[in-house]
Design a protein around this motif. Structure first.
Motif, PDB file in Angstrom:
ATOM      1  N   VAL A  47       0.206   6.907 -15.488  1.00  0.00           N
ATOM      2  CA  VAL A  47      -0.258   6.395 -14.335  1.00  0.00           C
ATOM      3  C   VAL A  47       0.592   5.218 -13.926  1.00  0.00           C
ATOM      4  N   VAL A  48       0.722   5.175 -12.758  1.00  0.00           N
ATOM      5  CA  VAL A  48       0.955   4.091 -12.254  1.00  0.00           C
ATOM      6  C   VAL A  48       0.310   4.032 -11.003  1.00  0.00           C
ATOM      7  N   GLU A  49      -0.772   2.600 -11.090  1.00  0.00           N
ATOM      8  CA  GLU A  49      -2.046   2.189 -10.015  1.00  0.00           C
ATOM      9  C   GLU A  49      -1.612   1.492  -9.740  1.00  0.00           C
ATOM     10  N   VAL A  50      -1.839   1.845  -8.431  1.00  0.00           N
ATOM     11  CA  VAL A  50      -1.336   0.744  -7.332  1.00  0.00           C
ATOM     12  C   VAL A  50      -2.347   0.168  -6.034  1.00  0.00           C
ATOM     13  N   ASP A  51      -2.370  -1.404  -6.383  1.00  0.00           N
ATOM     14  CA  ASP A  51      -3.630  -1.459  -5.371  1.00  0.00           C
ATOM     15  C   ASP A  51      -2.777  -3.102  -4.514  1.00  0.00           C
ATOM     16  N   ILE A  52      -2.419  -2.008  -3.025  1.00  0.00           N
ATOM     17  CA  ILE A  52      -1.671  -2.930  -2.715  1.00  0.00           C
ATOM     18  C   ILE A  52      -2.364  -4.617  -2.161  1.00  0.00           C
ATOM     19  N   GLN A  53      -1.644  -5.511  -1.748  1.00  0.00           N
ATOM     20  CA  GLN A  53      -2.889  -6.713  -1.519  1.00  0.00           C
ATOM     21  C   GLN A  53      -3.040  -6.237   0.030  1.00  0.00           C
ATOM     22  N   ALA A  54      -4.336  -7.171   0.053  1.00  0.00           N
ATOM     23  CA  ALA A  54      -5.249  -6.961   1.262  1.00  0.00           C
ATOM     24  C   ALA A  54      -4.157  -6.118   2.377  1.00  0.00           C
ATOM     25  N   PHE A  55      -4.385  -5.017   2.218  1.00  0.00           N
ATOM     26  CA  PHE A  55      -3.085  -3.774   2.732  1.00  0.00           C
ATOM     27  C   PHE A  55      -4.010  -4.030   4.624  1.00  0.00           C
ATOM     28  N   PHE A  56      -5.185  -3.722   5.323  1.00  0.00           N
ATOM     29  CA  PHE A  56      -4.621  -4.258   6.272  1.00  0.00           C
ATOM     30  C   PHE A  56      -5.448  -5.610   6.909  1.00  0.00           C
ATOM     31  N   ASP A  57      -5.388  -6.717   5.893  1.00  0.00           N
ATOM     32  CA  ASP A  57      -5.495  -7.684   6.670  1.00  0.00           C
ATOM     33  C   ASP A  57      -3.560  -8.275   6.614  1.00  0.00           C
ATOM     34  N   ASN A  58      -2.647  -7.549   6.065  1.00  0.00           N
ATOM     35  CA  ASN A  58      -1.409  -7.739   6.390  1.00  0.00           C
ATOM     36  C   ASN A  58      -0.363  -7.235   7.135  1.00  0.00           C
ATOM     37  N   ILE A  59      -0.645  -6.045   7.935  1.00  0.00           N
ATOM     38  CA  ILE A  59       0.600  -5.221   7.962  1.00  0.00           C
ATOM     39  C   ILE A  59       0.725  -5.684   9.718  1.00  0.00           C
ATOM     40  N   PRO A  60       1.795  -5.543   9.447  1.00  0.00           N
ATOM     41  CA  PRO A  60       2.442  -6.617  11.072  1.00  0.00           C
ATOM     42  C   PRO A  60       1.989  -5.645  12.303  1.00  0.00           C
ATOM     43  N   HIS A  61       1.739  -6.358  13.772  1.00  0.00           N
ATOM     44  CA  HIS A  61       1.495  -5.418  14.489  1.00  0.00           C
ATOM     45  C   HIS A  61       2.769  -5.113  14.784  1.00  0.00           C
ATOM     46  N   ALA A 105      -5.249   7.258   2.035  1.00  0.00           N
ATOM     47  CA  ALA A 105      -5.218   5.812   2.600  1.00  0.00           C
ATOM     48  C   ALA A 105      -4.413   5.244   1.933  1.00  0.00           C
ATOM     49  N   ASP A 106      -5.348   4.025   1.903  1.00  0.00           N
ATOM     50  CA  ASP A 106      -4.070   2.378   1.311  1.00  0.00           C
ATOM     51  C   ASP A 106      -4.796   3.482  -0.423  1.00  0.00           C
ATOM     52  N   ASP A 107      -4.857   4.142  -1.395  1.00  0.00           N
ATOM     53  CA  ASP A 107      -4.948   3.496  -2.511  1.00  0.00           C
ATOM     54  C   ASP A 107      -4.217   4.435  -2.599  1.00  0.00           C
ATOM     55  N   PHE A 108      -3.224   4.629  -3.505  1.00  0.00           N
ATOM     56  CA  PHE A 108      -2.817   5.867  -4.224  1.00  0.00           C
ATOM     57  C   PHE A 108      -1.898   5.489  -5.685  1.00  0.00           C
ATOM     58  N   VAL A 109      -1.316   6.494  -6.183  1.00  0.00           N
ATOM     59  CA  VAL A 109      -1.549   6.138  -7.402  1.00  0.00           C
ATOM     60  C   VAL A 109       0.077   7.189  -8.039  1.00  0.00           C
ATOM     61  N   LEU A 147       8.102  -3.504   4.168  1.00  0.00           N
ATOM     62  CA  LEU A 147       6.995  -3.204   5.290  1.00  0.00           C
ATOM     63  C   LEU A 147       5.481  -5.304   5.280  1.00  0.00           C
ATOM     64  N   CYS A 148       6.840  -6.078   4.769  1.00  0.00           N
ATOM     65  CA  CYS A 148       6.266  -7.013   3.934  1.00  0.00           C
ATOM     66  C   CYS A 148       4.380  -6.485   4.067  1.00  0.00           C
ATOM     67  N   LEU A 149       4.494  -6.457   2.934  1.00  0.00           N
ATOM     68  CA  LEU A 149       3.623  -5.653   1.870  1.00  0.00           C
ATOM     69  C   LEU A 149       3.486  -6.547   0.701  1.00  0.00           C
ATOM     70  N   SER A 150       3.175  -6.478   0.268  1.00  0.00           N
ATOM     71  CA  SER A 150       3.114  -6.589  -1.504  1.00  0.00           C
ATOM     72  C   SER A 150       1.896  -6.104  -2.402  1.00  0.00           C
ATOM     73  N   VAL A 151       2.001  -5.762  -3.797  1.00  0.00           N
ATOM     74  CA  VAL A 151       0.632  -5.456  -4.510  1.00  0.00           C
ATOM     75  C   VAL A 151       0.298  -6.839  -4.976  1.00  0.00           C
ATOM     76  N   SER A 152      -0.993  -6.415  -5.733  1.00  0.00           N
ATOM     77  CA  SER A 152      -1.862  -7.082  -6.178  1.00  0.00           C
ATOM     78  C   SER A 152      -1.375  -7.333  -7.814  1.00  0.00           C
ATOM     79  N   PRO A 153      -1.095  -7.861  -8.713  1.00  0.00           N
ATOM     80  CA  PRO A 153      -0.379  -8.022 -10.010  1.00  0.00           C
ATOM     81  C   PRO A 153      -1.892  -7.557 -10.692  1.00  0.00           C
TER      82      PRO A 153
END
Length: 386
Positions: A143-157, A230-234, A257-263
């Motif tokens: 399983v690859v557990e992916v956490d997007i770093q502050a997803f809702f705070d960083n989506i470019p308009h 939503a922004d939670d995925f595996v 998408l100008c987003l990154s994962v939380s290491p």
């Protein structure tokens, strides 16, 4: 796979008073506190016809609709001192957002991939867990557990607007969405501009799916199996080599998408070791309640069973609402929660005895036995597993 994507040239004409009333009913069902104007749902409803007519006029005439600032509030983020920031729209703006959601959903939802389950009609978290279990039984043991770093705070308009514009050619609707995204935030009486991200609590959910559908499509085209809510995925893979490739591609796609994962929160782990997803702890043979979810449940119970308060029927009624909601979510057909529920039942009864006698004493088990508590109408968690 996604269906052929056709462009819609006019949505504004579909806004009518029937749709406005349907949007208000949805907002009313969801409840919630008032925004910066202090207008409650009940106050809005007291003059409903005029309020909806005025809002409909603004939504249908380009340049007339302007979103009010969002009210900044904070809610606890699990145990400890961390808080989650929310942006609360006014009731008027919540109705407007629901109107736009109802217009966008039938356009975008049919094109989303099957592995996406969050904020979609007819889909829920249980289905997402079931899909994970199917993937595991199909041979995907890593399983690859992916956490997007502050997803809702960083989506470019502009990214959101561009992705919506690929399907929607109605400039008025695009301008309304821009109003939602750029609404200022009021905190302690001070206004703060918003140039990036979408404050949680003040954004129509399909926008997150529209952005992350880009990720879904690319990963599936590359042959990977994923489950997203939503922004939670595996991502589920047959081996570690495939898992590392999936993670590398995910990082690459998110970067576009100008987003990154939380290491710290992004991991590659064998299925047998277990991982958390949507409040559950999933492992090879068990699907139990995540410890963090147990603690959140206990915090709610503690708030209702303070020893300084008296035990009465209202306490039992309030407890039952919390217990039933918890049980309905976690006592799913695939769950293995019998032992956890049994222990939690005993803990709740202990809280009630402490509340009644203002102390902790095992002797009170005889003075106030389980059958007496049951007669008061307390719901048993364990009964939901039978």
């Amino acid at each position: 796979m996604a269906q052929k994507r056709l462009k819609v040239h006019s949505l504004t004409g579909r806004i009518d008073i029937t749709r406005m009333h349907a949007a208000f009913r949805k907002v009313k069902r969801n409840g919630g506190r008032p925004g910066v104007d202090g207008v409650t749902i009940e106050m809005f409803e007291a003059n409903l016809s005029q309020n909806l007519q005025a809002l409909m006029f603004d939504l249908k005439h380009r340049g007339h609709y302007h979103a009010a600032p969002l009210l900044r509030v904070y809610i606890p983020k699990g145990k400890g001192k961390k808080m989650r920031a929310l942006g609360i729209p006014t009731v008027r703006d919540r109705v407007a957002q629901e109107v736009i959601r109802a217009l966008l959903e039938p356009i975008f939802d049919p094109t989303f991939v099957e592995c996406s389950f969050g904020f979609r009609p007819g889909r829920n978290a249980h289905q997402a867990i079931e899909e994970i279990l199917r993937a595991y039984h199909a041979g995907n043991k890593v399983v690859v557990e992916v956490d997007i770093q502050a997803f809702f705070d960083n989506i470019p308009h502009e990214l959101i607007i561009d992705l919506v514009a690929e399907r929607v050619a109605d400039g008025n609707i695009l301008q309304i969405i821009r109003e939602f995204l750029t609404a200022e935030i009021i905190e302690d009486g001070v206004s703060h501009p918003v140039t990036l991200g979408t404050p949680q609590g003040g954004v129509i959910p399909p926008l997150a799916n529209i952005v992350l559908d880009v990720l879904d499509q690319r990963l599936i085209q590359a042959g990977f199996r994923l489950v997203r809510y939503a922004d939670d995925f595996v991502i589920l893979c047959p081996n570690f080599v495939s898992a590392e490739q999936a993670l590398a591609l995910t990082i690459q796609i998110l970067d576009t998408l100008c987003l990154s994962v939380s290491p710290e929160k992004t991991l590659v782990t064998p299925f047998w070791r277990g991982f958390s997803f949507l409040g559950f702890q999933i492992a090879r043979r068990t699907v139990s309640v995540r410890q963090k979810s147990v603690e959140k449940f206990k915090d709610k119970i503690r708030s209702l069973t303070k020893r300084s308060h008296n035990l009465d029927q209202q306490v039992i009624d309030d407890l039952n609402r919390v217990i039933i909601g918890f049980a309905h979510y976690f006592a799913a057909p695939f769950s293995t929660v019998e032992e956890q529920f049994y222990l939690l039942d005993g803990w709740i009864r202990m809280r009630l005895r402490c509340m009644k006698y203002k102390r902790i004493s095992r002797g009170d088990n005889r003075r106030f036995p389980n059958k007496n508590i049951a007669r008061m109408g307390l719901v048993s968690l364990y009964s939901f597993t039978q």
